[in-house]
Scaffold this motif. Structure first.
Motif, PDB file in Angstrom:
ATOM      1  N   LYS A   2      63.194  15.693   0.290  1.00 54.84           N
ATOM      2  CA  LYS A   2      62.346  16.704   0.910  1.00 54.84           C
ATOM      3  C   LYS A   2      61.694  16.200   2.204  1.00 54.84           C
ATOM      4  O   LYS A   2      61.310  16.990   3.063  1.00 54.84           O
ATOM      5  CB  LYS A   2      61.268  17.137  -0.085  1.00 54.84           C
ATOM      6  N   LYS A   3      61.503  14.873   2.317  1.00 54.67           N
ATOM      7  CA  LYS A   3      60.749  14.321   3.442  1.00 54.67           C
ATOM      8  C   LYS A   3      61.283  14.694   4.822  1.00 54.67           C
ATOM      9  O   LYS A   3      60.519  15.128   5.685  1.00 54.67           O
ATOM     10  CB  LYS A   3      60.674  12.798   3.291  1.00 54.67           C
ATOM     11  N   PRO A   4      62.630  14.553   5.061  1.00 53.78           N
ATOM     12  CA  PRO A   4      63.111  14.867   6.416  1.00 53.78           C
ATOM     13  C   PRO A   4      62.800  16.304   6.827  1.00 53.78           C
ATOM     14  O   PRO A   4      62.565  16.578   8.001  1.00 53.78           O
ATOM     15  CB  PRO A   4      64.614  14.638   6.326  1.00 53.78           C
ATOM     16  N   TYR A   6      60.140  18.028   6.016  1.00 55.91           N
ATOM     17  CA  TYR A   6      58.758  18.069   6.487  1.00 55.91           C
ATOM     18  C   TYR A   6      58.650  17.516   7.899  1.00 55.91           C
ATOM     19  O   TYR A   6      57.949  18.046   8.754  1.00 55.91           O
ATOM     20  CB  TYR A   6      57.854  17.263   5.544  1.00 55.91           C
ATOM     21  N   PHE A   7      59.423  16.425   8.120  1.00 52.33           N
ATOM     22  CA  PHE A   7      59.390  15.820   9.457  1.00 52.33           C
ATOM     23  C   PHE A   7      59.849  16.800  10.512  1.00 52.33           C
ATOM     24  O   PHE A   7      59.217  16.960  11.556  1.00 52.33           O
ATOM     25  CB  PHE A   7      60.278  14.562   9.496  1.00 52.33           C
ATOM     26  N   SER A   8      60.981  17.462  10.197  1.00 56.57           N
ATOM     27  CA  SER A   8      61.502  18.360  11.235  1.00 56.57           C
ATOM     28  C   SER A   8      60.582  19.554  11.436  1.00 56.57           C
ATOM     29  O   SER A   8      60.387  20.013  12.565  1.00 56.57           O
ATOM     30  CB  SER A   8      62.925  18.815  10.907  1.00 56.57           C
TER      31      SER A   8
END
Lengths: 232, 231
Positions: A2-4, A6-8
């Protein structure tokens, strides 16, 4: 996993925020943009500064020539000082000047009933006439023979008006050297000050003259407080 | 999961297009004729002003050099006279005791229907204050760093005033005058005087006595186009 995402999303929001801020600034800079009168103002200012610079260059050249001359000897140095003095005296209002200009005569309305008239000339009226003439480029002025200096007051004192601490009484006779047409129209412009005074019954006569003579300041000259500033 | 990615790609695409578009618009605004012209003009004006300051400084220097040249016995007298004339002509920087008068527009909040024109400073108000200061024996005066000469006009143009042929000043106006500080202060603060009248309209008038003020020289060249020495 899920992290990437949120980053994008964070990156997209950042760019979007910047975009909005930038857009906002652009819009406000359009609103506060450069309208025509601003440009006109700049043009006039430029012309004036150019004129100032030309005069300053002239002054510098004149001073440099004087310094060269003064280096030749004592007697030349004296002569140079005299000529510098007479030039500065002219700027200061200590020499009589002549040239084309206007003659303004202001007079109180005649007393029909023998009593005090409804409106008589006040110091402020003269102050405004003088200010209008200055704005129209008057180079030297006098009222009833009193030269207007940088320190001249125009002030009501009882029934009279004081200029340079000298008491003047009506009719007031104002002389101004400058472009006669410009000076005259600055006063007689529609809705201008002369119209206002005339409406109050004051007679104001503005005459263009090919040659008038403005007297020098003939009072005492004393500076108790002002000293040349120390450079350094 | 897939649908979400599509959505993200779409947002990215829109954002990219917006960004490119924004960039082009901004560039175009800067390139439009009036903006460019004004930018060039204001650059030229500030360049010319730099030149003027430089010339002003060199003129002052030349005057000082002239004063320091070896002089004969009579010349001391001449130099003193020159000094006096220069004070009056406004071409030298001066210092001495005096006052600082600050004028600012009204701080009264207008009620609907009131004429705002009554509550702003006018050229006449500034003229009157200056006249009082002169009557109190001020020897040299400047407003916001502009020296007052015999030929200095004060004119309203919108919210600003113009003096010394197109030197534009905005409020607050700070008038610096050299002279007897007590007399000068009294002339403004006097009962029924100019400060009282102006304060009625909420215009802010402040007078401060200062033991040492500096009045700058006239920034520009003096020249007479019409007036010639008489005789």
């Amino acid at each position: 996993m899920k992290k990437p995402i949120y980053f994008s999303i964070a990156a997209v929001s950042l760019v979007f925020g910047l975009l909005i801020a930038f857009q906002f600034r652009t819009t406000s800079s359009i609103a506060g943009g450069v309208p025509v009168d601003r440009f006109q103002e700049l043009t006039i200012e430029k012309k004036q500064v150019e004129l100032d610079n030309a005069h300053l260059e002239q002054e510098a050249a004149d001073l440099a020539a004087k310094i060269e001359e003064a280096k030749k000897g004592r007697s030349q140095a004296s002569e140079v000082l005299e000529s510098e003095l007479s030039k500065i005296r002219m700027y200061a209002g200590l020499t009589p000047l002549s040239g084309p200009g206007v003659e303004v005569i202001m007079e109180n309305p005649p007393d029909k009933n023998g009593g005090a008239s409804f409106y008589s000339i006040r110091d402020e009226d003269i102050l405004k006439v003088i200010n209008d003439l200055r704005g129209a480029g008057a180079e030297a002025m006098s009222i009833n023979g009193q030269r207007i200096l940088a320190t001249s007051e125009i002030r009501l004192a009882g029934n009279h008006i004081n200029v340079n601490l000298v008491r003047l009484s009506p009719p007031y006779h104002i002389l101004a050297i400058g472009n006669p047409g410009t000076l005259k129209s600055s006063l007689e412009i529609k809705g201008g000050f002369v119209e206002y005074l005339s409406a109050n019954g004051i007679t104001v006569a503005v005459q263009q003259r090919e040659k008038i003579e403005v007297p020098a300041y003939n009072g005492s000259l004393k500076f108790d407080y002002a000293k040349a500033a120390q450079r350094g | 999961m897939k649908g979400f990615q599509w959505a993200l790609a779409l947002v990215g695409l829109v954002l990219g297009i917006m960004l490119a578009f924004q960039f082009r618009v901004t560039r175009e605004i800067n390139k439009t004729e009036p903006v460019q012209r004004a930018q060039r003009m204001s650059a030229e004006v500030s360049q010319l002003k730099k030149e003027r300051d430089y010339l002003q400084a060199s003129v002052s220097e030349l005057r000082a050099t002239l004063d320091q040249l070896p002089a004969g016995p009579r010349d001391t007298e001449l130099k003193e006279e020159l000094e006096m004339a220069r004070i009056l002509a406004g071409v030298t920087e001066l210092s001495g005791p005096g006052v600082e008068v600050t004028l600012n527009d009204s701080n009264i909040t207008l009620k609907p229907g009131e004429n705002p024109n009554l509550y702003v400073l006018h050229d006449e108000d500034v003229l009157r204050v200056l006249n009082e200061i002169r009557a109190a024996g001020a020897e040299a005066i400047s407003i916001n760093g502009q020296r007052l000469l015999a030929s200095t006009e004060i004119r309203c143009t919108g919210p600003t005033i113009v003096l010394n042929k197109n030197k534009r000043l905005a409020p607050p106006y700070v008038i610096t005058a050299i002279g007897n500080p007590d007399t000068l202060e009294g002339s403004i603060k006097m009962k029924g005087g100019v400060a009282e009248t102006l304060q009625f309209w909420g215009i802010q008038v402040g007078v401060k006595k200062i033991p040492q003020v500096t009045v700058p020289p006239y920034s520009g060249g003096i020249s007479f186009d019409y007036a010639k020495a008489a005789g």
